[in-house]
Motif scaffolding. Structure first.
Motif, PDB file in Angstrom:
ATOM      1  N   GLY A  42      98.919  48.953 -35.378  1.00  0.00           N
ATOM      2  CA  GLY A  42      98.819  48.425 -36.730  1.00  0.00           C
ATOM      3  C   GLY A  42      98.459  49.492 -37.740  1.00  0.00           C
ATOM      4  O   GLY A  42      98.023  50.584 -37.389  1.00  0.00           O
ATOM      5  N   LEU A  43      98.651  49.155 -38.990  1.00  0.00           N
ATOM      6  CA  LEU A  43      98.275  50.025 -40.098  1.00  0.00           C
ATOM      7  C   LEU A  43      97.280  49.242 -40.946  1.00  0.00           C
ATOM      8  O   LEU A  43      97.622  48.201 -41.508  1.00  0.00           O
ATOM      9  N   VAL A  49      96.920  55.473 -39.216  1.00  0.00           N
ATOM     10  CA  VAL A  49      96.232  54.263 -38.755  1.00  0.00           C
ATOM     11  C   VAL A  49      95.647  53.481 -39.925  1.00  0.00           C
ATOM     12  O   VAL A  49      95.370  52.298 -39.795  1.00  0.00           O
ATOM     13  N   ALA A  50      95.423  54.158 -41.070  1.00  0.00           N
ATOM     14  CA  ALA A  50      94.791  53.458 -42.188  1.00  0.00           C
ATOM     15  C   ALA A  50      95.224  54.038 -43.531  1.00  0.00           C
ATOM     16  O   ALA A  50      95.569  55.220 -43.636  1.00  0.00           O
ATOM     17  N   GLU A 104      94.166  57.352 -50.022  1.00  0.00           N
ATOM     18  CA  GLU A 104      93.882  58.290 -48.945  1.00  0.00           C
ATOM     19  C   GLU A 104      94.459  57.700 -47.673  1.00  0.00           C
ATOM     20  O   GLU A 104      94.189  56.536 -47.356  1.00  0.00           O
ATOM     21  N   VAL A 105      95.277  58.471 -46.980  1.00  0.00           N
ATOM     22  CA  VAL A 105      95.819  58.015 -45.699  1.00  0.00           C
ATOM     23  C   VAL A 105      95.044  58.712 -44.587  1.00  0.00           C
ATOM     24  O   VAL A 105      94.612  59.851 -44.737  1.00  0.00           O
ATOM     25  N   ILE A 106      94.877  57.996 -43.479  1.00  0.00           N
ATOM     26  CA  ILE A 106      94.074  58.495 -42.373  1.00  0.00           C
ATOM     27  C   ILE A 106      94.907  58.445 -41.101  1.00  0.00           C
ATOM     28  O   ILE A 106      95.498  57.414 -40.771  1.00  0.00           O
ATOM     29  N   ALA A 107      94.932  59.562 -40.376  1.00  0.00           N
ATOM     30  CA  ALA A 107      95.650  59.648 -39.109  1.00  0.00           C
ATOM     31  C   ALA A 107      94.716  59.288 -37.955  1.00  0.00           C
ATOM     32  O   ALA A 107      93.493  59.214 -38.121  1.00  0.00           O
ATOM     33  N   SER A 108      95.283  59.080 -36.789  1.00  0.00           N
ATOM     34  CA  SER A 108      94.497  58.689 -35.622  1.00  0.00           C
ATOM     35  C   SER A 108      93.471  59.749 -35.226  1.00  0.00           C
ATOM     36  O   SER A 108      92.460  59.436 -34.618  1.00  0.00           O
ATOM     37  N   GLN A 134     107.893  56.579 -36.318  1.00  0.00           N
ATOM     38  CA  GLN A 134     107.909  57.676 -35.353  1.00  0.00           C
ATOM     39  C   GLN A 134     108.569  57.201 -34.064  1.00  0.00           C
ATOM     40  O   GLN A 134     108.595  56.006 -33.777  1.00  0.00           O
ATOM     41  N   ASP A 135     109.066  58.132 -33.287  1.00  0.00           N
ATOM     42  CA  ASP A 135     109.744  57.791 -32.040  1.00  0.00           C
ATOM     43  C   ASP A 135     108.861  56.993 -31.091  1.00  0.00           C
ATOM     44  O   ASP A 135     109.304  56.042 -30.477  1.00  0.00           O
ATOM     45  N   GLY A 136     107.605  57.361 -30.961  1.00  0.00           N
ATOM     46  CA  GLY A 136     106.709  56.677 -30.038  1.00  0.00           C
ATOM     47  C   GLY A 136     105.996  55.479 -30.639  1.00  0.00           C
ATOM     48  O   GLY A 136     105.083  54.936 -30.055  1.00  0.00           O
ATOM     49  N   GLY A 137     106.412  55.067 -31.838  1.00  0.00           N
ATOM     50  CA  GLY A 137     105.742  53.979 -32.538  1.00  0.00           C
ATOM     51  C   GLY A 137     104.800  54.540 -33.594  1.00  0.00           C
ATOM     52  O   GLY A 137     104.461  55.709 -33.595  1.00  0.00           O
ATOM     53  N   GLY A 138     104.396  53.699 -34.490  1.00  0.00           N
ATOM     54  CA  GLY A 138     103.515  54.132 -35.567  1.00  0.00           C
ATOM     55  C   GLY A 138     104.291  54.740 -36.732  1.00  0.00           C
ATOM     56  O   GLY A 138     105.521  54.780 -36.730  1.00  0.00           O
ATOM     57  N   PHE A 139     103.539  55.204 -37.718  1.00  0.00           N
ATOM     58  CA  PHE A 139     104.137  55.722 -38.938  1.00  0.00           C
ATOM     59  C   PHE A 139     103.734  57.157 -39.223  1.00  0.00           C
ATOM     60  O   PHE A 139     102.664  57.600 -38.829  1.00  0.00           O
TER      61      PHE A 139
END
Length: 151
Positions: A35-36, A146-147, A96-100, A123-128
């Motif tokens: 999720g995002l 992620v956020a 602000e975007v936050i990565a995993s 992305q290929d493996g899922g997610g953005f």
């Protein structure tokens, strides 16, 4: 005696490093898998990739060395993601975007409202991954989002 000090120091440093790593990982915020999370005005909305209407995203990014990369992917404009979370893009000053891995990047409200400039691609493996077209700072092309925090 001196030969014994070096292995002892190395062992102590390894133990301290492991303890700090465990502490750091335990303090990181947890996000819903796949999720995002969009945060705005004290509320949190979790969006799933399959709940968003995606379209073809085409463009070109340039890295810090001046090397261009073509982007041809499925994705959605960041402004549309905000609308899906109940946020009016016209009222946004900064995002602000936050990565995993806790990496963060900022986008201004003006960039957000510039149609086609800021997109999230699948992305290929899922997610953005966020892509900021026309920006020479490739550090803002953030993977594994992620956020999104709206300010």
């Amino acid at each position: 005696m001196k030969k014994r000090i070096v292995p002892i120091l190395i062992a102590v440093l390894l133990i301290v490093t492991a303890a700090v790593a465990v502490w750091h990982l335990s303090t990181r915020e947890q996000y819903e898998a796949g999720g995002l999370t969009v945060r705005f005005g004290g509320t949190e909305t979790v969006l799933k990739a399959d709940s968003l209407t995606k379209s073809e995203i085409h463009g070109e990014t340039v890295n810090g060395k001046g090397e261009a990369s073509a982007i041809d992917a499925q994705g959605v404009a960041l402004s549309e993601v905000l609308k899906a979370a109940g946020v009016d893009p016209a009222a946004v000053e900064r995002i602000e975007v936050i990565a995993s891995d806790e990496y963060r990047a900022e986008v201004t409200g003006d960039e957000l409202r510039d149609e086609g400039k800021v997109c999230l691609i699948l992305q290929d493996g899922g997610g953005f991954q966020m892509i900021v077209f026309g920006d020479p700072n490739s550090k803002r092309n953030v993977r594994d989002l992620v956020a999104v925090e709206v300010q």
